[in-house]
Write a protein that holds these residues in place. Structure first.
Motif, mmCIF file in Angstrom:
data_model
loop_
_atom_site.group_PDB
_atom_site.id
_atom_site.type_symbol
_atom_site.label_atom_id
_atom_site.label_comp_id
_atom_site.label_asym_id
_atom_site.label_seq_id
_atom_site.Cartn_x
_atom_site.Cartn_y
_atom_site.Cartn_z
ATOM 1 N N LEU A 1 13.348 57.206 62.193
ATOM 2 C CA LEU A 1 14.116 58.031 61.256
ATOM 3 C C LEU A 1 15.168 57.176 60.550
ATOM 4 C CD1 LEU A 1 14.629 61.186 63.515
ATOM 5 C CD2 LEU A 1 12.896 60.828 61.730
ATOM 6 N N ALA A 2 14.916 56.833 59.303
ATOM 7 C CA ALA A 2 15.846 56.000 58.542
ATOM 8 C C ALA A 2 17.037 56.823 58.074
ATOM 9 C CB ALA A 2 15.132 55.379 57.339
ATOM 10 N N PRO A 3 18.211 56.219 57.926
ATOM 11 C CA PRO A 3 19.385 56.942 57.421
ATOM 12 C C PRO A 3 19.245 57.223 55.933
ATOM 13 C CG PRO A 3 19.906 54.630 57.657
ATOM 14 C CD PRO A 3 18.531 54.810 58.241
ATOM 15 N N TYR A 4 20.003 58.200 55.437
ATOM 16 C CA TYR A 4 20.009 58.497 54.007
ATOM 17 C C TYR A 4 20.818 57.468 53.223
ATOM 18 C CZ TYR A 4 18.217 63.071 55.426
ATOM 19 O OH TYR A 4 17.464 64.075 55.962
ATOM 20 N N GLY A 5 21.872 56.942 53.860
ATOM 21 C CA GLY A 5 22.731 55.987 53.179
ATOM 22 C C GLY A 5 23.162 54.858 54.094
ATOM 23 N N ILE A 6 23.338 53.664 53.523
ATOM 24 C CA ILE A 6 23.778 52.480 54.261
ATOM 25 C C ILE A 6 24.912 51.824 53.486
ATOM 26 C CG2 ILE A 6 23.153 50.142 54.988
ATOM 27 C CD1 ILE A 6 20.356 51.114 55.522
ATOM 28 N N VAL A 7 25.975 51.457 54.185
ATOM 29 C CA VAL A 7 27.114 50.775 53.569
ATOM 30 C C VAL A 7 27.223 49.381 54.177
ATOM 31 C CG1 VAL A 7 29.571 50.842 53.064
ATOM 32 C CG2 VAL A 7 28.307 52.985 53.341
ATOM 33 N N THR B 1 33.426 52.138 52.304
ATOM 34 C CA THR B 1 33.633 50.763 52.738
ATOM 35 C C THR B 1 33.043 50.575 54.127
ATOM 36 O OG1 THR B 1 35.732 51.090 53.914
ATOM 37 C CG2 THR B 1 35.841 50.822 51.522
ATOM 38 N N THR B 2 33.052 49.323 54.604
ATOM 39 C CA THR B 2 32.616 49.042 55.971
ATOM 40 C C THR B 2 33.776 49.161 56.941
ATOM 41 O OG1 THR B 2 32.994 46.681 55.609
ATOM 42 C CG2 THR B 2 30.759 47.510 55.231
ATOM 43 N N GLN B 3 34.788 49.918 56.565
ATOM 44 C CA GLN B 3 35.972 50.077 57.411
ATOM 45 C C GLN B 3 35.601 50.635 58.775
ATOM 46 O OE1 GLN B 3 38.960 52.610 55.723
ATOM 47 N NE2 GLN B 3 40.403 52.308 57.401
ATOM 48 N N ARG B 4 34.565 51.462 58.826
ATOM 49 C CA ARG B 4 34.142 52.031 60.102
ATOM 50 C C ARG B 4 33.701 50.935 61.054
ATOM 51 N NH1 ARG B 4 35.828 57.195 61.189
ATOM 52 N NH2 ARG B 4 36.029 58.221 59.184
ATOM 53 N N SER B 5 32.925 49.973 60.534
ATOM 54 C CA SER B 5 32.505 48.851 61.372
ATOM 55 C C SER B 5 33.701 48.048 61.822
ATOM 56 C CB SER B 5 31.535 47.946 60.595
ATOM 57 O OG SER B 5 30.342 48.622 60.291
ATOM 58 N N GLU B 6 34.648 47.837 60.889
ATOM 59 C CA GLU B 6 35.821 47.047 61.216
ATOM 60 C C GLU B 6 36.700 47.755 62.243
ATOM 61 O OE1 GLU B 6 37.254 46.561 57.295
ATOM 62 O OE2 GLU B 6 35.650 45.186 56.751
ATOM 63 N N SER B 7 36.775 49.091 62.171
ATOM 64 C CA SER B 7 37.549 49.820 63.172
ATOM 65 C C SER B 7 36.871 49.737 64.533
ATOM 66 C CB SER B 7 37.702 51.291 62.752
ATOM 67 O OG SER B 7 36.464 51.963 62.783
ATOM 68 N N MET B 8 35.536 49.671 64.534
ATOM 69 C CA MET B 8 34.820 49.487 65.793
ATOM 70 C C MET B 8 35.090 48.092 66.347
ATOM 71 S SD MET B 8 32.945 51.138 67.935
ATOM 72 C CE MET B 8 32.287 52.515 66.985
ATOM 73 N N HIS B 9 35.195 47.108 65.459
ATOM 74 C CA HIS B 9 35.548 45.757 65.886
ATOM 75 C C HIS B 9 36.917 45.769 66.554
ATOM 76 C CE1 HIS B 9 32.765 44.022 62.525
ATOM 77 N NE2 HIS B 9 32.110 44.567 63.517
ATOM 78 N N THR B 10 37.865 46.462 65.919
ATOM 79 C CA THR B 10 39.207 46.556 66.481
ATOM 80 C C THR B 10 39.159 47.204 67.858
ATOM 81 O OG1 THR B 10 40.155 46.745 64.271
ATOM 82 C CG2 THR B 10 41.525 47.465 66.103
ATOM 83 N N THR C 1 25.508 61.438 46.092
ATOM 84 C CA THR C 1 24.931 61.150 47.405
ATOM 85 C C THR C 1 25.958 61.412 48.494
ATOM 86 O OG1 THR C 1 23.536 59.420 46.443
ATOM 87 C CG2 THR C 1 23.805 59.381 48.830
ATOM 88 N N PHE C 2 25.522 61.975 49.616
ATOM 89 C CA PHE C 2 26.417 62.223 50.750
ATOM 90 C C PHE C 2 26.715 60.906 51.455
ATOM 91 C CE2 PHE C 2 26.862 63.113 55.355
ATOM 92 C CZ PHE C 2 28.064 63.808 55.299
ATOM 93 N N TRP C 3 28.031 60.605 51.659
ATOM 94 C CA TRP C 3 28.432 59.344 52.285
ATOM 95 C C TRP C 3 29.318 59.552 53.510
ATOM 96 C CZ3 TRP C 3 25.818 55.213 51.142
ATOM 97 C CH2 TRP C 3 25.204 55.117 49.889
ATOM 98 N N ALA C 4 29.459 60.765 53.965
ATOM 99 C CA ALA C 4 30.266 61.048 55.166
ATOM 100 C C ALA C 4 31.674 60.482 55.049
ATOM 101 C CB ALA C 4 29.580 60.481 56.418
ATOM 102 N N GLY C 5 32.192 60.455 53.825
ATOM 103 C CA GLY C 5 33.544 59.964 53.608
ATOM 104 C C GLY C 5 33.678 58.457 53.623
ATOM 105 N N MET C 6 32.564 57.725 53.620
ATOM 106 C CA MET C 6 32.613 56.267 53.708
ATOM 107 C C MET C 6 32.288 55.622 52.363
ATOM 108 S SD MET C 6 30.966 55.239 57.392
ATOM 109 C CE MET C 6 29.442 56.184 57.272
#
Length: 370
Positions: free
Chosen positions: A147-153, A258-267, A251-256
């Motif tokens: 199942l591929a995602p609808y959007g990728i950032v 930027t790749t800030q979500r990945s960076e917050s996971m890094h933090t 397009t639906f982006w779930a409020g994203m």
């Protein structure tokens, strides 16, 4: 086993759920320089792996022709279940730390119902080329039942872009807006009108609601500041549908954006792993970090079930949102409703580009109280 020799025992799991130890055990034999240097046999490895197996846990190991470790991917049960609910949009960022084996950590990140970053799988890769990304994405897609995602950032990494086109041809790909905008000082710091250029680009990107307005404004900017020969700017304009908000709002982006979500996971993983962490230590610290992450989600769930934010209006739809949304998401909706109370529609006019609405906002001086 020879004293001081480090041997990694690993395993992979195929689609049917059958443990395939042979390939991984052979890799261990090669690293130990022969069977005589091992203190265990293949059966011991199989028993160890089956004992340690978690229900729903998925991982895959990629070896080179000499049976040396190249790439690793894994996702636990919670990550696989979370993808079913929150896998519409995923962000990738490979700029995180390298461990002592020079393998970048690559988290797949989404957004859950509390607006929190949620982990959807992890990878450690040896290269950042198209072939490696294709392997990683295909493995992740297989783990998530195709199942591929609808959007990728992502950022503008060319190898990653190529891999996304190969593995996710029908997924909308968005470039990280923050990574683009932060390059403005580097690209135009020499220009006499750099301040005006920065302000113009920011206005075009963040304020233009219509494609026509953006394109007209961009053309005027290029002419005004004589930026015809700026290749970086020309490349951005050519790929404007990948990063400019007015092209992406349908397009639906779930409020994203930027790749800030990945960076917050890094933090989040900072404090648990660092550049000198061994693979064995990485796994142990990863588990500890993930337990803490899960605990925070449980706390947010409990808060949403046990507390309620009162409605700010008498709109029935706000009452519905109050009943079904988590506290954090309802607060976002409520902010929109509250803002609506202070706006009045003055007039509506029809034009070539559609309807134009004139709206007036009521303001008040907060310093004098309600």
């Amino acid at each position: 086993m020879q004293r001081g020799r480090k041997v990694r025992i690993c395993a992979s799991k195929d689609v049917c759920g059958i443990w395939n130890i042979n390939k991984s055990f052979n890799s261990t034999v090669v690293e130990a320089s022969g069977y005589e240097n091992l203190s265990c046999i293949e059966k011991d490895c199989r028993n160890y792996v089956e004992k340690a197996q978690c229900v729903g846990f998925y991982f895959s190991i990629d070896l080179d022709d000499d049976l040396r470790l190249k790439n690793v991917f894994w996702a636990d049960y919670r990550s696989r279940q979370a993808y079913k609910e929150f896998g519409d949009v995923v962000t990738f960022d490979i700029t995180y730390l390298m461990n002592k084996y020079d393998m970048p950590f690559f988290p797949f990140v989404g957004v859950n119902h509390h607006g929190q970053s949620t982990l959807l799988g992890c990878g450690l890769v040896s290269n950042e080329d198209t072939e490696t990304f294709v392997w990683l994405f295909r493995t992740w897609l297989q783990c998530m039942h195709g199942l591929a995602p609808y959007g990728i950032v992502t950022d503008q990494d060319r190898a990653m872009q190529n891999a996304i086109q190969i593995v996710f041809p029908n997924t909308k790909h968005r470039w990280c807006l923050w990574h683009i905008m932060k390059k403005l000082p580097e690209k135009f710091g020499y220009h006499a009108d750099k301040g005006s250029i920065f302000a113009t680009i920011h206005s075009l990107v963040y304020d233009c609601q219509f494609v026509e307005d953006f394109e007209n404004g961009w053309r005027v900017m290029v002419e005004r500041f004589h930026l015809y020969e700026n290749e970086w700017l020309a490349g951005l304009y050519k790929n404007r549908e990948c990063w400019v908000p007015c092209y992406l709002k349908i397009t639906f982006w779930a409020g994203m954006s930027t790749t800030q979500r990945s960076e917050s996971m890094h933090t989040f993983f900072d404090g648990y792993v660092h550049s000198k962490t061994t693979l064995k230590q990485f796994v142990e610290q990863y588990e500890q970090a993930l337990r803490n992450k899960v605990e925070k989600e449980f706390q947010a769930d409990f808060k949403s079930f046990s507390q309620m934010v009162p409605c700010a209006s008498r709109y029935g739809i706000e009452k519905q949102f109050q009943a079904v949304y988590t506290i954090s998401k309802f607060k976002e909706v409520q902010e929109e409703f509250t803002g609506k109370m202070y706006y009045n529609l003055v007039s509506v006019s029809e034009g070539l580009l559609g309807a134009t609405y004139e709206v007036r906002e009521d303001t008040y001086d907060r310093s004098i109280g309600p």
